[in-house]
Design an enzyme around this catalytic site. Structure first.
Site, PDB file in Angstrom:
ATOM      1  N   LYS A   1      -3.576   3.126  -2.681  1.00 51.55           N
ATOM      2  CA  LYS A   1      -4.874   3.489  -2.950  1.00 51.55           C
ATOM      3  C   LYS A   1      -5.038   4.731  -2.160  1.00 51.55           C
ATOM      4  CE  LYS A   1      -8.635   0.803  -4.029  1.00 51.55           C
ATOM      5  NZ  LYS A   1      -8.493   1.106  -5.509  1.00 51.55           N
TER       6      LYS A   1
ATOM      7  N   ASP B   1       0.899  -1.419  -0.032  1.00 48.59           N
ATOM      8  CA  ASP B   1      -0.012  -0.031  -0.078  1.00 48.59           C
ATOM      9  C   ASP B   1       0.864   1.209  -0.151  1.00 48.59           C
ATOM     10  OD1 ASP B   1      -2.356  -1.517  -0.054  1.00 48.59           O
ATOM     11  OD2 ASP B   1      -2.992  -1.034   2.119  1.00 48.59           O
TER      12      ASP B   1
ATOM     13  N   MET C   1     -11.081   7.023   7.125  1.00 49.79           N
ATOM     14  CA  MET C   1     -11.112   7.780   5.768  1.00 49.79           C
ATOM     15  C   MET C   1     -12.256   8.755   5.499  1.00 49.79           C
ATOM     16  SD  MET C   1     -10.610   4.057   3.557  1.00 49.79           S
ATOM     17  CE  MET C   1     -11.521   3.313   4.698  1.00 49.79           C
TER      18      MET C   1
END
Length: 275
Positions: A89, A67, A202
């Site tokens: 991402k 990641d 997030m």
């Protein structure tokens, strides 16, 4: 030392991790075989939060698909000859498509590689690890899941905020901020009625609609809240607010991802417990 500590574990740190795991368990470490994929959690950021199982996985890898937020010091634990492939991402930034990531994992495994898919936090906590595991299973690729320390709990602890506290809460809600109220993903009113702390992953981009939904559901505007940016890392920054001022405070202080958001009475304990 067993066969698990073979020539793949070329670095001293890699060799030591496998040896320590075997010493603690009293048996050989699980072997990452050619054509297998291990989905491993890298923890919330700081290398000290990495589990011994994840470190042992890295020691055996010849391909590490990682990641965006995985610390470079963690990647350095893999053998020098291991291929490191970026598959980051990030919300609002150019990112690898999930379909491309799963296709890469399957392709590497079919090449006979020893693959570690290294994901921030825990693979099964808002990390799309379930999607990747399902794709591997459907493709007939052997896999293993290695849990990691999730940022939603470790970040709170690093900020001096306990996730649970007797006399304050009997549960804690972990939720993703991707599903804002106007997308129909979560019933924010139902979460507000629970009266339990809410930890959001997030959530910065949709913090305004989330706060508005919680307030509209009757949550007390004075409810303590905070953002924890870069939790566990040297650059960690905590911004405290009330629910009513949370979004404006985060904006005015320039809070950036990676960050978690926590809303609930446990935040008030930071006054006494902050490091």
């Amino acid at each position: 030392m067993t066969a698990a500590t073979d020539s793949l574990a070329t670095g001293s740190l890699a060799s030591q991790s496998l040896a320590l795991l075997e010493r603690l368990t009293g048996g050989p470490a699980p072997r990452l075989l050619p054509g297998h994929v291990w989905l491993a959690g890298a923890g919330p950021g700081h290398p000290g939060q990495l589990t011994l199982d994840a470190l042992a996985a890295l020691a055996q890898a010849d391909a590490v698909v990682h990641d965006d937020l995985v610390d470079a010091r963690i990647l350095a634990a893999a053998p020098a000859g291991a291929e490191r492939l970026f598959a980051g991402k990030r919300g609002g930034r150019p990112s690898s498509a999930q379909a491309d990531i799963t296709a890469l994992l399957i392709a590497l495994a079919r090449q006979g590689r020893r693959v570690v898919r290294l994901k921030g936090g825990d693979p099964y906590v808002f990390g799309r690890g379930g999607e990747e595991a399902l794709a591997l299973a459907e493709a007939g690729i052997p896999f293993r899941v290695i849990s990691g320390v999730t940022a939603g709990l470790a970040g709170l602890a690093a900020a001096g905020i306990p996730a649970t506290m007797r006399g304050i809460n009997h549960a804690v809600v972990l939720a993703t901020g991707h599903a804002a109220s106007d997308e129909g993903g979560l019933d924010w009113a139902a979460l507000a009625r629970l009266g339990q702390p809410i930890v959001l992953y997030m959530a910065l981009r949709r913090l305004g609609p989330i706060v508005a939904a919680l307030l509209a559901a009757g949550m007390d505007p004075a409810t303590p809240a905070a953002t924890v940016e870069s939790g566990t890392l040297p650059g960690q920054r905590v911004v405290e607010a009330s629910l009513a001022t949370l979004e404006s405070r985060a904006r005015s202080e320039g809070v950036c991802s990676p960050a978690i958001v926590v809303i609930g009475q446990v935040v008030a304990l930071r006054e006494m417990l902050a490091p």
